[in-house]
Write an enzyme that holds these catalytic residues in place. Structure first.
Site, PDB file in Angstrom:
ATOM      1  N   ASP A 180     -15.618   8.335   4.562  1.00 14.72           N
ATOM      2  CA  ASP A 180     -16.366   7.387   3.732  1.00 14.72           C
ATOM      3  C   ASP A 180     -16.987   6.255   4.555  1.00 14.72           C
ATOM      4  OD1 ASP A 180     -15.199   9.016   1.838  1.00 14.72           O
ATOM      5  OD2 ASP A 180     -14.762   7.369   0.449  1.00 14.72           O
ATOM      6  N   ARG A 233      -5.400  -6.952   2.308  1.00 15.70           N
ATOM      7  CA  ARG A 233      -6.838  -7.223   2.206  1.00 15.70           C
ATOM      8  C   ARG A 233      -7.262  -8.595   2.726  1.00 15.70           C
ATOM      9  NH1 ARG A 233      -6.498  -2.607   2.648  1.00 15.70           N
ATOM     10  NH2 ARG A 233      -6.456  -1.141   0.919  1.00 15.70           N
ATOM     11  N   ASP A 247      -9.576  -3.638  -4.569  1.00 18.77           N
ATOM     12  CA  ASP A 247      -9.775  -4.001  -3.166  1.00 18.77           C
ATOM     13  C   ASP A 247     -11.094  -4.731  -2.921  1.00 18.77           C
ATOM     14  OD1 ASP A 247      -7.303  -3.082  -2.270  1.00 18.77           O
ATOM     15  OD2 ASP A 247      -8.027  -1.029  -2.075  1.00 18.77           O
ATOM     16  N   SER A 274      -6.734   9.179  -2.897  1.00 20.73           N
ATOM     17  CA  SER A 274      -7.082   7.903  -2.280  1.00 20.73           C
ATOM     18  C   SER A 274      -5.787   7.301  -1.750  1.00 20.73           C
ATOM     19  CB  SER A 274      -7.728   6.989  -3.321  1.00 20.73           C
ATOM     20  OG  SER A 274      -7.895   5.708  -2.755  1.00 20.73           O
TER      21      SER A 274
HETATM   22  N1  ARG Z   1      -3.591   0.026  -6.857  1.00 19.07           N
HETATM   23  C1  ARG Z   1      -3.071  -0.589  -5.678  1.00 19.07           C
HETATM   24  C2  ARG Z   1      -3.549  -2.004  -5.549  1.00 19.07           C
HETATM   25  O1  ARG Z   1      -4.525  -2.341  -6.164  1.00 19.07           O
HETATM   26  C3  ARG Z   1      -3.362   0.234  -4.447  1.00 19.07           C
HETATM   27  C4  ARG Z   1      -4.789   0.249  -3.989  1.00 19.07           C
HETATM   28  C5  ARG Z   1      -4.907   1.160  -2.829  1.00 19.07           C
HETATM   29  N2  ARG Z   1      -6.202   1.180  -2.246  1.00 19.07           N
HETATM   30  C6  ARG Z   1      -6.847   2.286  -1.892  1.00 19.07           C
HETATM   31  N3  ARG Z   1      -7.986   2.141  -1.325  1.00 19.07           N
HETATM   32  N4  ARG Z   1      -6.346   3.470  -2.100  1.00 19.07           N
HETATM   33  O2  ARG Z   1      -2.980  -2.788  -4.834  1.00 19.07           O
END
Ligand code: ARG
Length: 403
Positions: free
Chosen positions: A16, A96, A125, A179
């Site tokens: 990606d 993040r 994110d 993911s």
């Molecule tokens: N749902 C979780 C959160 O918002 C995990 C997110 C994981 N990110 C990803 N790009 N797969 O913290």
């Protein structure tokens, strides 16, 4: 479109972000600097360099952020015993702001006025990256290709890759993959079959923990020492924050500790289902609560517990660099002054249970609580008055109600 002369891209080296890299170069016709963070995701990072080079990137940054991640983000968060919606240890959420901080730092260093990330338009994110960038440098423009380009499906994404000679690994050719987001604190897996919360997660999803059923039949006893709220050693061996978390991840993984199958509420508005594995973090949460139980004053402990959901939600929603998170952090940090000592835990088939705790700063008084005769001045008659006064309004209330 305002002219953009240089962009710093948060680049994993995966398919990606490789496509995003190409798209940025084509769309903006400017230099793209790639930034790849080592957060202990357990992946080789050198392939990211090779791929960036192949795409003509001149300035490639691969930075080991593990120590900063654990010391300045994970440990401060653990001091609060933070859990989102009662269960999630925030493994992705807490990474993040750190990535955003370095994106901004590099952008300033190389004189770029824009940063880009590969988070999609439906997740948390994107919010976390962008709120952090806003808070750190409002002059920086943020480019989120997933919200801007016309690619709307997996098929279109792969077509774009083919057209631009971006190698597509064979396992990425078929349907969309899970993911996955991994770092020293956790692995999170979303998507595919997991999108149906009625489906049981298949066992092959789990990457760093064994099924508790298959964990050793003999429990393992470990000791963790804390200093001012942070863990500093395991089984008497002092370790750096990174080494300590790595060690606990190994122990927890072997005993099937820290698995979570959760339906959560995303900030953006939808519910989503994910599988989390946070072996070391789960052990640390239990241990930290253990040491706090003897070192924190009751009111201090209860106040911490009251603000905790609020603090966790701030991190989940991306407000790490917001004033209210910093205010709560100051309160939490202040509470940790005497949170030092040792906790012994038993790791057994998915559970990490505190079995004993000691501290030079303990508030626990066996003499005070004992059922035996005690030397400490405690007048039992005081309890009588204490209850009588606390019961005063209840007696009035009950009398009025005609009970
Ligand atoms: N749902 C979780 C959160 O918002 C995990 C997110 C994981 N990110 C990803 N790009 N797969 O913290």
């Amino acid at each position: 479109m305002t002219k953009i002369d240089k962009i710093v891209l948060s680049y994993s080296g995966g398919l990606d972000t490789s496509i995003i890299l190409k798209w940025l170069q084509e769309t903006y016709g400017c230099e793209v600097v790639t930034f790849t963070a080592d957060l202990g995701q357990g992946e080789e990072l050198e392939p990211a360099r090779a791929k960036a080079e192949m795409s003509g990137v001149k300035d490639i940054r691969i930075v080991d952020l593990r120590e900063e991640f654990v010391s300045d983000f994970v440990f401060p968060m653990l001091r609060a015993n933070a859990l989102y919606e009662g269960q999630y240890l925030l493994g992705s959420s807490i990474a993040r702001p750190l990535i955003a901080k370095h994106l901004v730092g590099i952008a300033r260093e190389v004189g770029a006025h824009a940063v880009a990330h590969g988070a999609t338009g439906k997740g948390n994110d994107q919010v976390r990256f962008e709120l952090a960038v806003n808070a750190l440098d409002p002059s920086i423009k943020i480019i989120a290709p997933w919200r801007q380009w016309n690619i709307r499906s997996r098929t279109q994404l792969l077509e774009y890759a083919e057209k631009h000679h971006i190698p597509v690994p064979s396992d990425k050719r078929g349907e969309a993959p899970f993911s996955i987001d991994a770092n020293l604190l956790h692995t999170s897996t979303e998507g595919k079959i997991l999108e149906n919360p009625a489906e049981v997660a298949p066992d092959h999803i789990y990457q760093r923990t064994v099924d508790p059923v298959d964990a050793p039949d003999t429990p393992e006893i470990i000791t963790i020492s804390f200093e001012r709220g942070d863990p500093v050693s395991v089984n008497g061996k002092s370790m750096t924050p990174t080494a300590l978390l790595t060690e606990l991840n190994g122990l927890g993984g072997r005993h099937g500790i820290g698995r979570l199958d959760l339906v959560e509420n995303r900030f953006i508005g939808m519910k989503s289902r994910g599988i989390y594995e946070t072996p070391g973090g789960t052990i640390l949460l239990a241990a930290h609560r253990g040491i706090e139980s003897i070192t924190l004053d009751r009111a201090a402990a209860h106040l911490k517990d009251e603000i905790m959901p609020r603090y966790a939600e701030l991190i989940y929603n991306g407000f790490w660099f917001a004033p209210e998170r910093e205010m709560l952090q100051a309160l939490i940090d202040q509470s940790q002054t005497f949170v030092s000592g040792e906790v012994t835990l038993r790791l057994y088939k998915g559970s990490a249970s505190v079995v004993s705790r000691t501290s030079p700063c303990s508030l626990y008084s066996a003499d005070l609580v004992t059922f035996e005769e005690s030397a400490i001045a405690y007048d039992h008659h005081d309890a009588e008055g204490f209850i009588r006064l606390n019961g005063l309004r209840l007696r009035s209330w009950a009398a009025r109600n005609g009970r």
